[in-house]
Design a protein around this motif. Structure first.
Motif, PDB file in Angstrom:
ATOM      1  N   GLY A 144      -4.161 -36.197  29.203  1.00  0.00           N
ATOM      2  CA  GLY A 144      -5.598 -35.517  29.982  1.00  0.00           C
ATOM      3  C   GLY A 144      -6.277 -35.362  30.194  1.00  0.00           C
ATOM      4  N   LEU A 145      -6.732 -36.428  28.585  1.00  0.00           N
ATOM      5  CA  LEU A 145      -8.202 -36.091  28.865  1.00  0.00           C
ATOM      6  C   LEU A 145      -9.309 -36.997  29.931  1.00  0.00           C
ATOM      7  CD1 LEU A 145     -10.485 -36.205  26.350  1.00  0.00           C
ATOM      8  CD2 LEU A 145      -9.477 -38.020  25.788  1.00  0.00           C
ATOM      9  N   PHE A 146      -8.843 -38.059  30.182  1.00  0.00           N
ATOM     10  CA  PHE A 146      -9.649 -38.176  31.651  1.00  0.00           C
ATOM     11  C   PHE A 146      -9.756 -37.583  32.729  1.00  0.00           C
ATOM     12  CE2 PHE A 146      -9.961 -41.555  28.386  1.00  0.00           C
ATOM     13  CZ  PHE A 146     -10.964 -41.730  28.349  1.00  0.00           C
ATOM     14  N   VAL A 168     -19.992 -45.017  19.346  1.00  0.00           N
ATOM     15  CA  VAL A 168     -20.627 -43.884  19.762  1.00  0.00           C
ATOM     16  C   VAL A 168     -19.955 -42.731  20.220  1.00  0.00           C
ATOM     17  CG1 VAL A 168     -22.136 -45.003  21.281  1.00  0.00           C
ATOM     18  CG2 VAL A 168     -19.300 -44.748  21.698  1.00  0.00           C
ATOM     19  N   SER A 169     -20.429 -42.124  20.320  1.00  0.00           N
ATOM     20  CA  SER A 169     -19.452 -39.548  20.817  1.00  0.00           C
ATOM     21  C   SER A 169     -18.662 -40.826  22.109  1.00  0.00           C
ATOM     22  CB  SER A 169     -20.707 -39.007  21.185  1.00  0.00           C
ATOM     23  OG  SER A 169     -21.892 -39.466  21.760  1.00  0.00           O
ATOM     24  N   PHE A 170     -18.295 -39.681  22.300  1.00  0.00           N
ATOM     25  CA  PHE A 170     -17.277 -39.288  23.397  1.00  0.00           C
ATOM     26  C   PHE A 170     -17.986 -39.101  24.184  1.00  0.00           C
ATOM     27  CE2 PHE A 170     -14.853 -37.654  26.963  1.00  0.00           C
ATOM     28  CZ  PHE A 170     -13.422 -38.588  27.283  1.00  0.00           C
ATOM     29  N   GLY A 199     -16.960 -50.486  27.031  1.00  0.00           N
ATOM     30  CA  GLY A 199     -16.812 -48.607  26.485  1.00  0.00           C
ATOM     31  C   GLY A 199     -14.796 -49.306  26.282  1.00  0.00           C
ATOM     32  N   ILE A 200     -15.005 -49.208  24.652  1.00  0.00           N
ATOM     33  CA  ILE A 200     -13.312 -49.115  24.322  1.00  0.00           C
ATOM     34  C   ILE A 200     -13.049 -47.475  23.861  1.00  0.00           C
ATOM     35  CG2 ILE A 200     -11.743 -49.803  22.775  1.00  0.00           C
ATOM     36  CD1 ILE A 200     -13.002 -52.912  23.328  1.00  0.00           C
ATOM     37  N   HIS A 221     -14.885 -45.069  21.306  1.00  0.00           N
ATOM     38  CA  HIS A 221     -14.935 -44.342  20.143  1.00  0.00           C
ATOM     39  C   HIS A 221     -13.666 -44.123  19.983  1.00  0.00           C
ATOM     40  CE1 HIS A 221     -15.822 -40.169  19.229  1.00  0.00           C
ATOM     41  NE2 HIS A 221     -15.420 -40.159  20.124  1.00  0.00           N
ATOM     42  N   ASN A 222     -13.615 -44.027  18.598  1.00  0.00           N
ATOM     43  CA  ASN A 222     -11.859 -43.497  18.337  1.00  0.00           C
ATOM     44  C   ASN A 222     -12.148 -42.614  16.858  1.00  0.00           C
ATOM     45  OD1 ASN A 222      -9.549 -44.923  18.054  1.00  0.00           O
ATOM     46  ND2 ASN A 222     -10.759 -45.373  14.920  1.00  0.00           N
ATOM     47  N   ARG A 223     -11.086 -42.161  16.338  1.00  0.00           N
ATOM     48  CA  ARG A 223     -11.211 -40.907  15.167  1.00  0.00           C
ATOM     49  C   ARG A 223     -11.972 -41.193  14.165  1.00  0.00           C
ATOM     50  NH1 ARG A 223      -4.565 -40.421  15.749  1.00  0.00           N
ATOM     51  NH2 ARG A 223      -4.613 -42.817  15.562  1.00  0.00           N
ATOM     52  N   SER A 224     -11.831 -43.212  13.332  1.00  0.00           N
ATOM     53  CA  SER A 224     -12.453 -43.373  12.483  1.00  0.00           C
ATOM     54  C   SER A 224     -12.978 -44.013  12.713  1.00  0.00           C
ATOM     55  CB  SER A 224     -11.897 -43.641  11.442  1.00  0.00           C
ATOM     56  OG  SER A 224     -10.712 -44.444  11.594  1.00  0.00           O
TER      57      SER A 224
END
Ligand code: GLV
Length: 313
Positions: free
Chosen positions: A201-203, A177-179, A134-135, A160-163
């Motif tokens: 701090g997302l993860f 894929v979704s987050f 997963g990237i 998962h990416n902004r675009s």
């Protein structure tokens, strides 16, 4: 390059980064600044140094720079993309293998005199072939990581990416894929995003708790993207299996950090772009951005190009 272009260069000769007051004092004496990621270029800096013509950051990341504050005083900010993508992806790829086979830990057991005999069930890792990568952040570096993992291990790539990244989809069969899907389905989750208000701090504990207990978390972007206390807890509780970090939070990491003693963890001191080729490329681009500004009023790798159009107030 800078002196050949007719610029006079003042070089900081100190061992380690300048304090902000030192940086401001020096910056007041010059027209352009070639900055490093450790230099804090915030609102206060730009209030004090609004006279600067251009900043050439010697890095692809620029989370140390308040771009809005720079734009308000009309200073173009440039960075050094592309030239370090291979080098940084190599570190992510290397950390993934090192963690999956507990390499850093096993190396330390030899130094400690613990290699006594063959033990068939000791320190087993796991195979990467056919696993799901997963990237998070499918930009230039993520794309090279996808290429490495597809070619070497025929891994299934999700991202998962902004675009959407059509190149990654076409070349490596990467699936957007979704987050939530990304964190639930990845066997190896590799972070290649920028550090921003959205990713800081997302993860955290909640995210780690949704990942596979057999998964590996790799971060070669910025330490601020993960919560280190939550990562330590997730590893201790077995919410995830292992982690490979080239970036920590804070940097430098303290030598007594518990991550350094964990068998399934590999940590490096932010060496992603540390190859001769990448660093030469970064130097060429950072200097070239500054030179191009003075020679043509153009900045090839400008983060806030709107200031070039409106000109300095
Ligand atoms: C290194 O971390 C960079 O952003 O270039």
């Amino acid at each position: 390059m800078l002196t050949d272009a007719g610029l006079e260069v003042l070089e900081w000769q100190g061992d380690g980064p300048m304090t902000q007051p030192e940086l401001i004092e020096r910056a007041k004496q010059v027209n352009a600044l070639l900055s490093l990621g450790a230099d804090k270029l915030d609102k206060h800096f730009f209030n004090q140094c609004s006279h600067l013509d251009i900043i050439g950051q010697f890095a692809v990341g620029y989370d140390n720079i308040d771009i809005e504050a720079a734009s308000l005083v009309g200073i173009p900010i440039s960075n050094t993309p592309d030239v370090l993508s291979e080098a940084t992806a190599d570190v992510a790829f290397g950390l993934m293998i090192a963690v999956s086979r507990k390499m850093f830990f096993n190396h330390k057991t030899i130094i400690r005199g613990e290699w006594k005999k063959f033990e068939p069930l000791k320190n087993l890792g796991f195979q990467l072939s056919g696993k799901t990568l997963g990237i998070f952040g499918m930009g230039r570096i993520g794309l090279v990581m996808a290429k490495r993992c597809k070619g070497a291990f025929d891994m299934r790539i999700i991202y998962h990416n902004r675009s959407r990244n059509h190149e990654a989809e076409q070349l490596f069969g990467a699936k957007y894929v979704s987050f939530d899907e990304l964190i639930r389905e990845s066997d190896v989750l590799s972070v290649h995003s920028v550090l921003s208000d959205e990713t800081r701090g997302l993860f955290n504990r909640e995210v780690f708790s949704q990942m596979k207990p057999s998964s590996i978390f790799i971060n070669t972007s910025r330490g601020g993207v993960h919560n280190e206390a939550d990562l330590i807890e997730a590893l201790n509780q077995g919410s995830i299996w292992g982690a490979g970090l080239d970036v920590t939070n804070p940097e430098p990491m303290k030598p007594d950090n518990p991550l350094l003693d964990m068998p399934n963890v590999a940590v490096l001191p932010h060496i992603g772009s540390a190859t001769v080729e990448a660093r030469n490329g970064m130097a060429r681009i950072a200097a070239g951005n500054i030179i191009s500004f003075y020679q043509r009023r153009e900045v090839p790798n400008c983060i806030n190009p709107q200031v070039l159009e409106s000109g300095k107030s």
